[in-house]
Design a protein around this motif. Structure first.
Motif, short mmCIF file in Angstrom:
data_model
loop_
_atom_site.label_atom_id
_atom_site.label_comp_id
_atom_site.label_asym_id
_atom_site.label_seq_id
_atom_site.Cartn_x
_atom_site.Cartn_y
_atom_site.Cartn_z
N TYR A 273 0.82 -1.21 0.00
CA TYR A 273 0.00 0.00 0.00
C TYR A 273 0.85 1.26 0.00
CZ TYR A 273 -2.68 3.87 1.89
OH TYR A 273 -3.23 5.12 2.09
N LEU A 274 1.84 1.31 0.89
CA LEU A 274 2.69 2.50 0.95
C LEU A 274 3.45 2.70 -0.35
CD1 LEU A 274 4.05 2.21 4.60
CD2 LEU A 274 2.26 3.71 3.74
N HIS A 275 3.91 1.60 -0.95
CA HIS A 275 4.60 1.71 -2.23
C HIS A 275 3.65 2.20 -3.31
CE1 HIS A 275 7.41 0.88 -5.45
NE2 HIS A 275 6.47 0.17 -6.06
N SER A 276 2.45 1.63 -3.34
CA SER A 276 1.49 2.04 -4.36
C SER A 276 1.04 3.48 -4.16
CB SER A 276 0.28 1.11 -4.35
OG SER A 276 -0.40 1.19 -3.12
N ARG A 277 0.89 3.87 -2.90
CA ARG A 277 0.47 5.26 -2.61
C ARG A 277 1.54 6.26 -3.02
NH1 ARG A 277 -0.37 9.68 -1.69
NH2 ARG A 277 -1.99 10.68 -0.43
N ALA A 278 2.82 5.84 -2.96
CA ALA A 278 3.91 6.72 -3.36
C ALA A 278 4.13 6.71 -4.87
CB ALA A 278 5.20 6.31 -2.66
N THR A 279 3.49 5.79 -5.57
CA THR A 279 3.62 5.71 -7.03
C THR A 279 2.42 6.38 -7.65
OG1 THR A 279 4.76 3.60 -6.79
CG2 THR A 279 3.92 4.15 -8.98
N GLY B 190 0.93 6.33 -10.45
CA GLY B 190 -0.03 5.55 -11.21
C GLY B 190 -0.94 4.68 -10.37
N TRP B 191 -0.60 4.48 -9.09
CA TRP B 191 -1.39 3.59 -8.24
C TRP B 191 -2.07 4.32 -7.09
CZ3 TRP B 191 -2.55 -1.67 -8.16
CH2 TRP B 191 -2.08 -2.38 -9.25
N ARG B 192 -2.06 5.62 -7.12
CA ARG B 192 -2.76 6.36 -6.06
C ARG B 192 -4.26 6.24 -6.26
NH1 ARG B 192 0.51 12.07 -5.14
NH2 ARG B 192 2.49 11.14 -4.48
N ALA C 36 -4.91 1.98 -4.54
CA ALA C 36 -4.20 2.00 -3.27
C ALA C 36 -5.15 1.79 -2.10
CB ALA C 36 -3.45 3.32 -3.11
N ALA C 37 -6.34 2.39 -2.17
CA ALA C 37 -7.32 2.21 -1.09
C ALA C 37 -7.76 0.76 -0.97
CB ALA C 37 -8.53 3.12 -1.34
N VAL C 38 -7.92 0.09 -2.10
CA VAL C 38 -8.30 -1.33 -2.07
C VAL C 38 -7.23 -2.14 -1.36
CG1 VAL C 38 -8.68 -3.38 -3.48
CG2 VAL C 38 -9.78 -1.22 -4.09
N ILE C 39 -5.96 -1.85 -1.64
CA ILE C 39 -4.87 -2.58 -0.98
C ILE C 39 -4.91 -2.33 0.52
CG2 ILE C 39 -2.36 -2.77 -0.80
CD1 ILE C 39 -2.18 -2.03 -3.74
#
Length: 327
Positions: A281-287, A289-291, A295-298
């Protein structure tokens, strides 16, 4: 050491009273949520007119600034006052909650998280304190009932089906690692409850923003999706290092107690899965394209794994952690 039954009884009373106060606070927050929308809109129109009048008089007024003169400030609506009373009740409940923890510890002469009942008590206390801090930082007070609801459910389950009489812990748990490892696990789990709820609400709000017909009655009452996203991210950023510390301390304790750092015990495995999900989640939130929604689903998945670890792994599966109910 013998258990102080008097302090144990006071702890139980404080626990029960805290649950009752939380329920009453939920009622106050629901009243604000149900009847406060028109009042907030009227108050915002009043602020806009006040800014226009002050600006016309040659005094610069920044966006969002309220006139400094008490007579110029719009009066708080009744639902808003009820919501503030709900916050006061939540603070009172948290103080009673803390008293229950402290009295339980004094009654047993140990840290008060040696079984599932005490562990859930500690997790819920951290969740309530975290939410009070969030309410102080963000305009999300009207969501308090949605956060207190899982807290009340957990405390009801803990105080009924999982209640344990005050007693010393088993010899295997009589270690200073009980203080370090379990406190880190309880603190991170309590904080993780807030971003879990915030991410669920984010998904609802984002769905409503894309399709106003979806969640037409509930969606408009939620804060903006960006506010919910910031709450979820910032609380997860705070909890994740504490959770990581707890996992590492658990591995060190396992090596001292069982002669190995990691044995793929069900509790260890589920904790590792939760750690991977929150790291994703933290990685996706910092990327970039995945915000947002993905990211919320993760984050919701991470919260679901945490709840699964708290109940199913502790109460259904058997493993090296089963005797404690915590870990």
């Amino acid at each position: 050491m013998p258990v102080n039954e008097t302090l144990s009884q006071y702890s139980d009373w404080s626990y029960t009273t805290a649950v009752a106060v939380y329920v009453l606070a939920m009622v106050f927050f629901l009243v604000e949520q149900s009847f406060g929308r028109k009042g907030r809109a009227a108050a915002e129109r009043t602020r806009e007119r006040a800014r226009e009048l002050v600006g016309a008089g040659g005094v610069p007024v920044e966006a969002g600034q309220v006139p400094a003169t008490p007579a110029d400030r719009p009066a708080r609506s009744r639902p808003e006052r009820i919501g503030r009373m709900g916050v006061a009740l939540t603070v009172l409940g948290a103080l009673l909650h803390l008293s229950a923890l402290v009295l339980r510890g004094l009654a047993t002469s140990r840290v008060p998280w040696g079984n599932m009942y005490e562990y859930i008590m500690a997790v819920c206390f951290i969740a309530v304190v975290t939410w009070l801090v969030v309410v102080r930082k963000f305009p999300v007070r009207r969501l308090s009932a949605l956060v207190l609801l899982p807290v009340v459910i957990l405390m009801f389950v803990g105080g009924t089906m999982l209640y344990a009489v005050a007693a010393p812990v088993q010899p295997a748990l009589q270690s200073y690692w009980l203080v370090i490892h379990v406190s880190a696990a309880a603190a991170s789990s309590g904080v993780f409850l807030v971003p879990g709820v915030a991410s669920v609400l984010y998904l609802i709000r984002a769905r409503h923003d894309r399709d106003p017909a979806a969640f037409a009655r509930f969606g408009p009452r939620l804060p903006g999706a960006d506010v919910l996203d910031r709450i979820a991210y910032r609380t997860t950023v705070f909890a994740f290092p504490v959770f990581t510390f707890g996992v590492l301390c658990g591995a060190i304790w396992a090596e001292a107690a069982w002669g190995r750092f990691w044995g793929w015990d069900p509790k260890e495995t589920t904790a590792f899965v939760a750690w991977v999900v929150y790291a994703a989640y933290l990685h996706s939130r910092a990327t970039a394209g995945w915000r947002g929604q993905r990211a919320a689903v993760i984050n919701v998945v991470g919260f679901a794994v945490t709840v699964f670890n708290l109940f199913f792994v502790n109460l259904v599966t058997t493993g090296l952690h089963s005797y404690a109910g915590v870990g």
